[in-house]
Write a protein that holds these residues in place. Structure first.
Motif, mmCIF file in Angstrom:
data_model
loop_
_atom_site.group_PDB
_atom_site.id
_atom_site.type_symbol
_atom_site.label_atom_id
_atom_site.label_comp_id
_atom_site.label_asym_id
_atom_site.label_seq_id
_atom_site.Cartn_x
_atom_site.Cartn_y
_atom_site.Cartn_z
ATOM 1 N N ILE A 164 -27.178 4.158 -24.178
ATOM 2 C CA ILE A 164 -26.834 4.865 -25.396
ATOM 3 C C ILE A 164 -26.466 6.291 -25.023
ATOM 4 O O ILE A 164 -26.930 6.833 -24.015
ATOM 5 C CB ILE A 164 -28.012 4.832 -26.405
ATOM 6 N N TYR A 165 -25.623 6.922 -25.839
ATOM 7 C CA TYR A 165 -25.183 8.299 -25.575
ATOM 8 C C TYR A 165 -26.122 9.285 -26.288
ATOM 9 O O TYR A 165 -26.360 9.178 -27.495
ATOM 10 C CB TYR A 165 -23.743 8.496 -26.055
ATOM 11 N N HIS A 166 -26.608 10.244 -25.506
ATOM 12 C CA HIS A 166 -27.481 11.311 -26.023
ATOM 13 C C HIS A 166 -26.731 12.638 -25.975
ATOM 14 O O HIS A 166 -25.887 12.865 -25.093
ATOM 15 C CB HIS A 166 -28.768 11.421 -25.191
ATOM 16 N N ARG A 167 -27.066 13.490 -26.890
ATOM 17 C CA ARG A 167 -26.498 14.838 -26.940
ATOM 18 C C ARG A 167 -27.557 15.830 -26.460
ATOM 19 O O ARG A 167 -28.673 15.878 -26.981
ATOM 20 C CB ARG A 167 -26.041 15.184 -28.359
ATOM 21 N N PHE A 168 -27.153 16.661 -25.463
ATOM 22 C CA PHE A 168 -28.064 17.654 -24.898
ATOM 23 C C PHE A 168 -27.395 19.030 -24.903
ATOM 24 O O PHE A 168 -26.161 19.144 -24.767
ATOM 25 C CB PHE A 168 -28.466 17.308 -23.455
ATOM 26 N N LEU A 169 -28.243 20.036 -25.023
ATOM 27 C CA LEU A 169 -27.795 21.428 -24.886
ATOM 28 C C LEU A 169 -27.830 21.793 -23.404
ATOM 29 O O LEU A 169 -28.882 21.723 -22.765
ATOM 30 C CB LEU A 169 -28.706 22.367 -25.685
ATOM 31 N N VAL A 170 -26.674 22.176 -22.843
ATOM 32 C CA VAL A 170 -26.547 22.411 -21.409
ATOM 33 C C VAL A 170 -26.199 23.870 -21.152
ATOM 34 O O VAL A 170 -25.776 24.606 -22.051
ATOM 35 C CB VAL A 170 -25.478 21.484 -20.783
ATOM 36 N N TYR A 171 -26.365 24.262 -19.879
ATOM 37 C CA TYR A 171 -26.079 25.637 -19.426
ATOM 38 C C TYR A 171 -24.926 25.603 -18.438
ATOM 39 O O TYR A 171 -24.935 24.830 -17.469
ATOM 40 C CB TYR A 171 -27.321 26.237 -18.774
ATOM 41 N N ASP A 172 -23.909 26.458 -18.707
ATOM 42 C CA ASP A 172 -22.738 26.567 -17.836
ATOM 43 C C ASP A 172 -22.776 27.929 -17.133
ATOM 44 O O ASP A 172 -22.589 28.967 -17.769
ATOM 45 C CB ASP A 172 -21.452 26.436 -18.652
ATOM 46 N N PRO A 173 -23.038 27.984 -15.827
ATOM 47 C CA PRO A 173 -23.161 29.289 -15.150
ATOM 48 C C PRO A 173 -21.848 30.039 -15.003
ATOM 49 O O PRO A 173 -21.865 31.223 -14.636
ATOM 50 C CB PRO A 173 -23.746 28.909 -13.781
ATOM 51 N N TYR A 174 -20.704 29.420 -15.302
ATOM 52 C CA TYR A 174 -19.414 30.072 -15.108
ATOM 53 C C TYR A 174 -18.787 30.578 -16.413
ATOM 54 O O TYR A 174 -17.712 31.170 -16.366
ATOM 55 C CB TYR A 174 -18.438 29.119 -14.425
ATOM 56 N N ASP A 175 -19.433 30.374 -17.535
ATOM 57 C CA ASP A 175 -18.914 30.882 -18.802
ATOM 58 C C ASP A 175 -19.575 32.230 -19.079
ATOM 59 O O ASP A 175 -20.769 32.297 -19.399
ATOM 60 C CB ASP A 175 -19.222 29.894 -19.927
ATOM 61 N N LYS A 176 -18.833 33.319 -18.948
ATOM 62 C CA LYS A 176 -19.410 34.659 -19.102
ATOM 63 C C LYS A 176 -19.548 35.079 -20.561
ATOM 64 O O LYS A 176 -20.251 36.040 -20.854
ATOM 65 C CB LYS A 176 -18.564 35.681 -18.353
ATOM 66 N N TYR A 177 -18.868 34.404 -21.496
ATOM 67 C CA TYR A 177 -18.951 34.777 -22.905
ATOM 68 C C TYR A 177 -20.131 34.100 -23.599
ATOM 69 O O TYR A 177 -20.951 34.765 -24.235
ATOM 70 C CB TYR A 177 -17.639 34.423 -23.614
ATOM 71 N N PHE A 178 -20.229 32.806 -23.491
ATOM 72 C CA PHE A 178 -21.343 32.051 -24.076
ATOM 73 C C PHE A 178 -21.604 30.836 -23.187
ATOM 74 O O PHE A 178 -20.932 29.818 -23.305
ATOM 75 C CB PHE A 178 -21.023 31.618 -25.518
ATOM 76 N N PRO A 179 -22.576 30.940 -22.291
ATOM 77 C CA PRO A 179 -22.763 29.885 -21.275
ATOM 78 C C PRO A 179 -23.585 28.698 -21.750
ATOM 79 O O PRO A 179 -24.330 28.095 -20.972
ATOM 80 C CB PRO A 179 -23.498 30.645 -20.162
ATOM 81 N N PHE A 180 -23.457 28.327 -23.015
ATOM 82 C CA PHE A 180 -24.204 27.175 -23.529
ATOM 83 C C PHE A 180 -23.251 26.300 -24.323
ATOM 84 O O PHE A 180 -22.329 26.777 -24.983
ATOM 85 C CB PHE A 180 -25.371 27.626 -24.417
ATOM 86 N N ALA A 181 -23.495 24.980 -24.274
ATOM 87 C CA ALA A 181 -22.665 24.018 -24.994
ATOM 88 C C ALA A 181 -23.461 22.737 -25.182
ATOM 89 O O ALA A 181 -24.530 22.540 -24.581
ATOM 90 C CB ALA A 181 -21.361 23.731 -24.236
ATOM 91 N N ILE A 182 -22.941 21.862 -26.022
ATOM 92 C CA ILE A 182 -23.544 20.549 -26.264
ATOM 93 C C ILE A 182 -22.629 19.488 -25.663
ATOM 94 O O ILE A 182 -21.441 19.424 -26.003
ATOM 95 C CB ILE A 182 -23.758 20.305 -27.767
ATOM 96 N N GLU A 183 -23.164 18.660 -24.784
ATOM 97 C CA GLU A 183 -22.399 17.601 -24.130
ATOM 98 C C GLU A 183 -23.147 16.274 -24.284
ATOM 99 O O GLU A 183 -24.354 16.249 -24.578
ATOM 100 C CB GLU A 183 -22.172 17.919 -22.652
ATOM 101 N N THR A 184 -22.421 15.181 -24.073
ATOM 102 C CA THR A 184 -22.981 13.830 -24.233
ATOM 103 C C THR A 184 -23.320 13.256 -22.864
ATOM 104 O O THR A 184 -22.622 13.507 -21.867
ATOM 105 C CB THR A 184 -21.993 12.909 -24.965
ATOM 106 N N PHE A 185 -24.393 12.448 -22.827
ATOM 107 C CA PHE A 185 -24.880 11.836 -21.593
ATOM 108 C C PHE A 185 -25.203 10.372 -21.880
ATOM 109 O O PHE A 185 -25.812 10.042 -22.907
ATOM 110 C CB PHE A 185 -26.132 12.559 -21.092
ATOM 111 N N LYS A 186 -24.816 9.516 -20.954
ATOM 112 C CA LYS A 186 -25.072 8.076 -21.077
ATOM 113 C C LYS A 186 -26.360 7.745 -20.328
ATOM 114 O O LYS A 186 -26.427 7.845 -19.107
ATOM 115 C CB LYS A 186 -23.897 7.282 -20.510
ATOM 116 N N LEU A 187 -27.395 7.331 -21.086
ATOM 117 C CA LEU A 187 -28.703 7.062 -20.510
ATOM 118 C C LEU A 187 -29.174 5.678 -20.931
ATOM 119 O O LEU A 187 -28.793 5.167 -22.008
ATOM 120 C CB LEU A 187 -29.708 8.124 -20.971
#
Length: 295
Positions: free
Chosen positions: A257-280
């Protein structure tokens, strides 16, 4: 003889000079001095007054006074008395404050890459497999020694308001009834054995096949952000179902099933957070063949 005569002559000359100046006594050739007798009927000569002296001839020097005149000094100035000032106020000593606590250094964030140059991804980010997943071979990590806790913590404090709004979209996940077996029907059981657990992954592979940092255990404004999910893995995936007769074609199948998680992007200098989907993995089912369904 000549010496004696010369001596007598010298004494006579000296006596004459002395007689002229003092008592008019004359001495000559060893004779006794003759005393001059006053003349009879001689009138005394009047002594002229100092003011009646003639003005001709040399003038006598004026006599100096026997005292010196006292100098005249100016009167002493009168000074005004000094003003009386009020006494100085007494101040209470300043309170002694305790030293400031020593804070941990701020985390260092990656610098912005130059235009046209692809930045080097950190270890276990993107397509690289992290060290925490190399031994287990699973597409997620529950423990990670290389997890950038301080970097995520610093970025979360700077973007707290927007981050908390994203976190509210994925935090409300209630899976209490889907963990254990149903308890109201004791005869019911799963066809394929499986292992179920609640986990909080630190890294995982998203639906695009890239490794990402999942925000877990991060403190923001006295609140700890956690993301928990339910995993169910088949213990004998691909094998026949244990409870199905061998005359029927069957096998255990892992479902995801696909889960939605809040992730951290070290290369985004404006807002380094986003929500992405993961298959678990979500459940383990039993698949029957087509010939079995025909009968």
């Amino acid at each position: 003889m000549m010496a004696a005569v010369r001596l007598l002559a010298a004494l006579a000359a000296f006596a004459v000079v002395l007689g002229d100046q003092t008592s008019h006594v004359s001495i000559s050739h060893g004779r006794a001095p003759a005393v001059q007798q006053p003349r009879p009927h001689a009138r005394p000569r009047p002594v002229p007054h100092q003011s009646q002296r003639p003005t001709y001839g040399p003038q006598p020097h004026p006599t100096r006074p026997s005292y010196r005149p006292q100098p005249t000094y100016p009167p002493r100035p009168t000074y005004t008395p000094r003003p009386t000032y009020p006494p100085r106020p007494t101040y209470t000593p300043r309170p002694t404050y305790s030293p400031r606590p020593s804070y941990s250094p701020r985390p260092t964030y990656p610098t912005t890459p130059a235009y046209g140059v692809k930045p080097h991804a950190p270890s276990g980010y993107g397509s690289d497999v992290p060290a925490c997943a190399a031994a287990s071979g699973k597409p997620w990590c529950l423990e990670d020694e290389e997890y950038p806790m301080y970097e995520i913590q610093g970025a979360a404090e700077q973007n707290a308001d927007k981050l908390l709004s994203l976190y509210a979209d994925v935090a409300d996940l209630n899976t209490e009834l889907s963990v254990d077996l149903p308890g109201y029907h004791k005869e019911e059981t799963y066809l394929c054995p499986s292992e179920t657990a609640y986990v909080r992954p630190l890294r995982a592979v998203n639906s695009d096949g890239k490794w990402r940092f999942i925000v877990n255990g991060i403190k923001v404004h006295y609140e700890t952000l956690t993301q928990t999910t339910r995993l169910e893995e088949c213990l004998n995936e691909g094998y026949a179902c244990p409870l199905v007769p061998k005359c029927y074609e069957s096998k255990c199948l892992q479902k995801s099933i696909y889960h939605r998680f809040l992730v951290y992007d070290p290369y985004d200098k404006y807002f380094p957070f986003a929500i992405e989907t993961f298959k678990l993995p979500a459940s383990c089912g039993c698949l029957l063949g087509a010939s079995t369904l025909d009968h």
